[in-house]
Design a protein around this motif. Structure first.
Motif, PDB file in Angstrom:
ATOM      1  N   PRO A   1       0.831  -1.203   0.000  1.00 53.88           N
ATOM      2  CA  PRO A   1       0.000   0.000   0.000  1.00 53.88           C
ATOM      3  C   PRO A   1       0.867   1.255   0.000  1.00 53.88           C
ATOM      4  CG  PRO A   1      -0.574  -1.465   1.846  1.00 53.88           C
ATOM      5  CD  PRO A   1       0.673  -2.000   1.230  1.00 53.88           C
ATOM      6  N   ALA A   2       0.450   2.277  -0.749  1.00 53.91           N
ATOM      7  CA  ALA A   2       1.156   3.561  -0.725  1.00 53.91           C
ATOM      8  C   ALA A   2       0.948   4.236   0.624  1.00 53.91           C
ATOM      9  CB  ALA A   2       0.653   4.448  -1.857  1.00 53.91           C
ATOM     10  N   VAL A   3      -0.226   4.022   1.217  1.00 63.28           N
ATOM     11  CA  VAL A   3      -0.523   4.503   2.566  1.00 63.28           C
ATOM     12  C   VAL A   3      -1.187   3.360   3.303  1.00 63.28           C
ATOM     13  CG1 VAL A   3      -1.897   6.111   3.943  1.00 63.28           C
ATOM     14  CG2 VAL A   3      -0.811   6.908   1.839  1.00 63.28           C
ATOM     15  N   LYS A   4      -0.746   3.121   4.551  1.00 63.22           N
ATOM     16  CA  LYS A   4      -1.228   1.935   5.259  1.00 63.22           C
ATOM     17  C   LYS A   4      -1.742   2.277   6.650  1.00 63.22           C
ATOM     18  CE  LYS A   4       0.289  -2.675   6.504  1.00 63.22           C
ATOM     19  NZ  LYS A   4       1.462  -3.494   6.754  1.00 63.22           N
ATOM     20  N   GLU A   5      -3.033   2.040   6.857  1.00 61.29           N
ATOM     21  CA  GLU A   5      -3.644   2.143   8.205  1.00 61.29           C
ATOM     22  C   GLU A   5      -3.243   3.428   8.922  1.00 61.29           C
ATOM     23  OE1 GLU A   5      -5.800   0.095   9.874  1.00 61.29           O
ATOM     24  OE2 GLU A   5      -6.034  -1.022   7.999  1.00 61.29           O
ATOM     25  N   LEU A   6      -3.425   4.530   8.222  1.00 59.84           N
ATOM     26  CA  LEU A   6      -2.970   5.811   8.787  1.00 59.84           C
ATOM     27  C   LEU A   6      -4.021   6.408   9.717  1.00 59.84           C
ATOM     28  CD1 LEU A   6      -0.597   7.835   8.491  1.00 59.84           C
ATOM     29  CD2 LEU A   6      -1.907   8.930   6.677  1.00 59.84           C
TER      30      LEU A   6
END
Ligand code: ADP
Ligand code: ADP
Length: 229
Positions: A17-22
């Motif tokens: 993922p490029a962004v994960k669980e932010l």
């Protein structure tokens, strides 16, 4: 003011993922810096906030309201957006650039004229001298000042800034940072500010979110980050 809960973004061509669980909570009137190496997901996060990109999962709340359920155009009325370099329309004067969003809102020309001058003064550009110039007639620093002025045209409570001072020489960058901090003390916007420069993060941030490979690795005040690295 802005709350991200478990936000992830998977682009089709990527194996992670490029962004994960932010998870991120940005308070009203504070500057939150997203910092980290190139490719860590900063710009993706910013674009998720103004819904230029849809997240794969997770929730966004802006002013307590579920942002995904709002009309993106309505949402963006509350969000100014500043990006580096290519932000200004090259075929339009400074005046026309700043007037674009007020015109979409049907402001009358008298009100626009007053607002453009006020904004140019806020970003420390002489209105008389600069109103009718084209972007290519301005220095890099002046262009970024106009970019900030344009994003503030309709006085949005939130500003998203993606490396806004990244494309100028170090002396101009320091000057822009100082001017912007001075302005922020007056206007008290809620700001999410992307940079890969940790010194800029420490100087500009009320809070710093350090990202790496799409994940949030630290979220704290500059002082706590400096003393508990
Ligand atoms: P940063 O702003 O921290 O440099 P980005 O959010 O731009 O990071 O990118 C995060 C990751 O997602 C990178 O690996 C980048 O290559 C990838 N990426 C960004 N935009 C897209 C896209 N539109 N399609 C596919 N992959 C993308
Ligand atoms: P569309 O993509 O549907 O053509 P526009 O880009 O013309 O929509 O923008 C629609 C509205 O959203 C405009 O009134 C403008 O105020 C706002 N808007 C668009 N992009 C941004 C942005 N990056 N930052 C802030 N407001 C924006």
């Amino acid at each position: 003011m802005i709350r991200l809960e478990g936000i992830s973004k998977v682009y089709p061509n990527m194996d992670r993922p490029a962004v994960k669980e932010l998870n991120l909570h940005i308070e009203e009137g504070e500057i939150c810096i997203l910092v980290g190496p190139s490719g860590c997901g900063k710009t993706t996060t910013l674009k998720i906030i103004n819904r230029l990109i849809e997240p794969s999962s997770g929730k966004i709340y802006i002013n307590g309201k579920d942002a995904m359920k709002e009309d993106p155009n309505e949402l963006r009325q509350n969000i100014g957006y500043v990006i580096q370099q290519i932000g200004l329309f090259p075929h339009m004067t400074v005046y026309e650039n700043i007037a674009t969003v007020p015109r979409l809102r049907d402001w009358d020309e008298g009100r626009i004229r007053k607002r453009v001058d006020e904004l140019l003064e806020m970003v420390e550009l002489d209105p008389e001298e600069n109103r009718y110039k084209y972007p290519m007639e301005l220095s890099g620093g002046q262009r970024q000042r106009v970019g900030v002025a344009r994003a503030m045209a309709i006085d949005p409570p939130i500003m998203l800034m993606d490396e806004p001072f990244g494309a100028v020489d170090p002396i101009t960058r320091t000057q822009l940072q100082n001017e912007f901090l001075k302005l922020q003390r007056k206007i008290k916007k809620t700001i999410v500010f992307v940079t890969h420069d940790i010194d800029e993060a420490i100087k500009m941030g009320d809070k710093i979110a350090i990202m790496n490979q799409g994940e949030l690795v630290q979220f704290d005040t500059p002082a706590n980050i400096l003393f508990n690295p």
